[in-house]
Motif scaffolding. Structure first.
Motif, PDB file in Angstrom:
ATOM      1  N   GLY A 121     -28.365  22.694  14.620  1.00 45.22           N
ATOM      2  CA  GLY A 121     -29.104  21.870  15.802  1.00 45.22           C
ATOM      3  C   GLY A 121     -30.722  21.649  15.027  1.00 45.22           C
ATOM      4  N   GLY A 122     -30.820  20.407  14.962  1.00 49.78           N
ATOM      5  CA  GLY A 122     -32.262  20.015  14.914  1.00 49.78           C
ATOM      6  C   GLY A 122     -33.086  20.531  13.933  1.00 49.78           C
ATOM      7  N   PHE A 123     -34.467  20.662  14.254  1.00 43.53           N
ATOM      8  CA  PHE A 123     -35.494  20.671  13.221  1.00 43.53           C
ATOM      9  C   PHE A 123     -36.088  22.203  12.976  1.00 43.53           C
ATOM     10  CE2 PHE A 123     -35.757  16.335  14.367  1.00 43.53           C
ATOM     11  CZ  PHE A 123     -35.856  15.621  13.020  1.00 43.53           C
ATOM     12  N   ASN A 124     -35.439  23.108  13.945  1.00 46.98           N
ATOM     13  CA  ASN A 124     -35.953  24.535  14.125  1.00 46.98           C
ATOM     14  C   ASN A 124     -35.363  25.199  12.984  1.00 46.98           C
ATOM     15  OD1 ASN A 124     -36.860  26.886  14.785  1.00 46.98           O
ATOM     16  ND2 ASN A 124     -36.003  26.785  16.774  1.00 46.98           N
ATOM     17  N   TYR A 125     -36.185  25.579  12.035  1.00 47.69           N
ATOM     18  CA  TYR A 125     -35.629  26.036  10.828  1.00 47.69           C
ATOM     19  C   TYR A 125     -34.846  27.352  10.955  1.00 47.69           C
ATOM     20  CZ  TYR A 125     -35.671  27.822   5.862  1.00 47.69           C
ATOM     21  OH  TYR A 125     -35.413  28.596   4.802  1.00 47.69           O
ATOM     22  N   TRP A 126     -35.612  28.276  12.032  1.00 49.56           N
ATOM     23  CA  TRP A 126     -34.884  29.600  12.123  1.00 49.56           C
ATOM     24  C   TRP A 126     -33.400  29.405  12.796  1.00 49.56           C
ATOM     25  CZ3 TRP A 126     -37.596  31.993   9.134  1.00 49.56           C
ATOM     26  CH2 TRP A 126     -38.831  31.846   8.917  1.00 49.56           C
ATOM     27  N   LYS A 127     -33.112  28.333  13.329  1.00 52.47           N
ATOM     28  CA  LYS A 127     -31.885  28.484  13.829  1.00 52.47           C
ATOM     29  C   LYS A 127     -30.794  27.843  13.033  1.00 52.47           C
ATOM     30  CE  LYS A 127     -33.278  28.124  18.738  1.00 52.47           C
ATOM     31  NZ  LYS A 127     -33.439  27.328  20.158  1.00 52.47           N
ATOM     32  N   LEU A 128     -31.187  27.285  11.909  1.00 50.36           N
ATOM     33  CA  LEU A 128     -30.380  26.584  11.118  1.00 50.36           C
ATOM     34  C   LEU A 128     -29.201  27.750  10.226  1.00 50.36           C
ATOM     35  CD1 LEU A 128     -32.633  24.173   9.312  1.00 50.36           C
ATOM     36  CD2 LEU A 128     -30.780  23.640  10.984  1.00 50.36           C
ATOM     37  N   SER A 129     -28.090  27.477   9.947  1.00 53.52           N
ATOM     38  CA  SER A 129     -27.282  28.235   8.993  1.00 53.52           C
ATOM     39  C   SER A 129     -27.904  28.322   7.701  1.00 53.52           C
ATOM     40  CB  SER A 129     -25.773  27.639   8.987  1.00 53.52           C
ATOM     41  OG  SER A 129     -25.898  26.491   8.199  1.00 53.52           O
ATOM     42  N   TYR A 130     -27.287  29.390   6.826  1.00 47.24           N
ATOM     43  CA  TYR A 130     -28.059  29.453   5.521  1.00 47.24           C
ATOM     44  C   TYR A 130     -27.700  28.190   4.603  1.00 47.24           C
ATOM     45  CZ  TYR A 130     -29.708  34.047   6.390  1.00 47.24           C
ATOM     46  OH  TYR A 130     -30.618  35.146   6.960  1.00 47.24           O
ATOM     47  N   ARG A 131     -26.436  27.529   4.965  1.00 43.85           N
ATOM     48  CA  ARG A 131     -26.174  26.246   4.053  1.00 43.85           C
ATOM     49  C   ARG A 131     -27.395  25.231   4.357  1.00 43.85           C
ATOM     50  NH1 ARG A 131     -23.586  21.872   5.767  1.00 43.85           N
ATOM     51  NH2 ARG A 131     -22.754  20.718   4.201  1.00 43.85           N
ATOM     52  N   LYS A 132     -27.576  25.012   5.516  1.00 43.13           N
ATOM     53  CA  LYS A 132     -28.658  24.055   5.891  1.00 43.13           C
ATOM     54  C   LYS A 132     -30.038  24.450   5.420  1.00 43.13           C
ATOM     55  CE  LYS A 132     -26.311  20.976   8.070  1.00 43.13           C
ATOM     56  NZ  LYS A 132     -26.116  19.593   7.968  1.00 43.13           N
ATOM     57  N   LYS A 133     -30.406  25.723   5.427  1.00 44.57           N
ATOM     58  CA  LYS A 133     -31.573  26.173   4.771  1.00 44.57           C
ATOM     59  C   LYS A 133     -31.737  25.749   3.533  1.00 44.57           C
ATOM     60  CE  LYS A 133     -32.476  29.889   8.303  1.00 44.57           C
ATOM     61  NZ  LYS A 133     -32.604  31.151   8.482  1.00 44.57           N
ATOM     62  N   PHE A 134     -30.645  26.404   2.888  1.00 43.27           N
ATOM     63  CA  PHE A 134     -30.374  25.993   1.175  1.00 43.27           C
ATOM     64  C   PHE A 134     -30.620  24.430   0.951  1.00 43.27           C
ATOM     65  CE2 PHE A 134     -28.001  24.979  -2.403  1.00 43.27           C
ATOM     66  CZ  PHE A 134     -28.535  25.624  -3.323  1.00 43.27           C
ATOM     67  N   ILE A 135     -30.248  23.359   1.872  1.00 43.36           N
ATOM     68  CA  ILE A 135     -30.076  22.063   1.586  1.00 43.36           C
ATOM     69  C   ILE A 135     -31.511  21.537   1.765  1.00 43.36           C
ATOM     70  CG2 ILE A 135     -29.424  19.777   2.413  1.00 43.36           C
ATOM     71  CD1 ILE A 135     -26.555  21.180   3.034  1.00 43.36           C
ATOM     72  N   ARG A 136     -32.239  22.019   2.771  1.00 42.62           N
ATOM     73  CA  ARG A 136     -33.437  21.755   3.315  1.00 42.62           C
ATOM     74  C   ARG A 136     -34.533  22.224   2.144  1.00 42.62           C
ATOM     75  NH1 ARG A 136     -35.878  22.432   9.076  1.00 42.62           N
ATOM     76  NH2 ARG A 136     -34.576  20.732   9.254  1.00 42.62           N
ATOM     77  N   THR A 137     -34.229  23.495   1.672  1.00 43.72           N
ATOM     78  CA  THR A 137     -34.966  24.080   0.447  1.00 43.72           C
ATOM     79  C   THR A 137     -34.862  22.800  -0.827  1.00 43.72           C
ATOM     80  OG1 THR A 137     -34.800  26.210   1.148  1.00 43.72           O
ATOM     81  CG2 THR A 137     -35.618  25.897  -1.032  1.00 43.72           C
ATOM     82  N   LEU A 138     -33.674  22.522  -0.993  1.00 35.13           N
ATOM     83  CA  LEU A 138     -33.364  21.821  -2.141  1.00 35.13           C
ATOM     84  C   LEU A 138     -34.445  20.343  -2.065  1.00 35.13           C
ATOM     85  CD1 LEU A 138     -29.730  21.957  -2.759  1.00 35.13           C
ATOM     86  CD2 LEU A 138     -31.759  22.612  -4.292  1.00 35.13           C
ATOM     87  N   TRP A 139     -34.375  19.777  -0.668  1.00 38.07           N
ATOM     88  CA  TRP A 139     -35.222  18.795  -0.392  1.00 38.07           C
ATOM     89  C   TRP A 139     -36.723  18.909  -0.463  1.00 38.07           C
ATOM     90  CZ3 TRP A 139     -34.024  13.778  -0.179  1.00 38.07           C
ATOM     91  CH2 TRP A 139     -32.744  13.432   0.099  1.00 38.07           C
ATOM     92  N   MET A 140     -37.179  20.118  -0.504  1.00 37.42           N
ATOM     93  CA  MET A 140     -38.456  20.331  -0.423  1.00 37.42           C
ATOM     94  C   MET A 140     -39.050  20.401  -1.720  1.00 37.42           C
ATOM     95  SD  MET A 140     -39.655  19.822   2.848  1.00 37.42           S
ATOM     96  CE  MET A 140     -41.274  20.532   2.372  1.00 37.42           C
ATOM     97  N   ILE A 141     -38.358  20.929  -2.751  1.00 37.85           N
ATOM     98  CA  ILE A 141     -38.720  21.104  -4.012  1.00 37.85           C
ATOM     99  C   ILE A 141     -39.490  19.666  -4.622  1.00 37.85           C
ATOM    100  CG2 ILE A 141     -37.817  21.178  -6.425  1.00 37.85           C
ATOM    101  CD1 ILE A 141     -35.807  23.342  -5.221  1.00 37.85           C
TER     102      ILE A 141
END
Length: 78
Positions: free
Chosen positions: A7-27
């Motif tokens: 769900g949503g924009f809360n980084y701490w509630k994301l799965s590690y897969r989504k955190k990985f993808i978000r990190t890739l987008w932030m590079i």
């Protein structure tokens, strides 16, 4: 997670897969901001330090989230 969705924009509630993808987008964003600091040339030593800090931080975060994602996947498979 409802119905297998993160769900949503809360980084701490994301799965590690989504955190990985978000990190890739932030590079690219971090690289762009780092280049902007170097181009502005306010304090070149400080901007180079921040650039290196950004790169190292993102590499470490990518490795960490990838390892946690894969270990999370292996736990769910068993």
């Amino acid at each position: 997670m409802k119905n297998g969705r993160d769900g949503g924009f809360n980084y701490w509630k994301l799965s590690y897969r989504k955190k990985f993808i978000r990190t890739l987008w932030m590079i690219p964003v971090a690289i762009f901001l780092s280049i902007q600091m170097i181009v502005m040339d306010i304090q070149s030593n400080f901007s180079v330090f921040l650039f290196v800090l950004f790169i190292v931080t993102f590499i470490v975060q990518l490795i960490y989230t990838y390892i946690k994602w894969k270990s999370e996947t292996q736990i769910n498979v068993r």
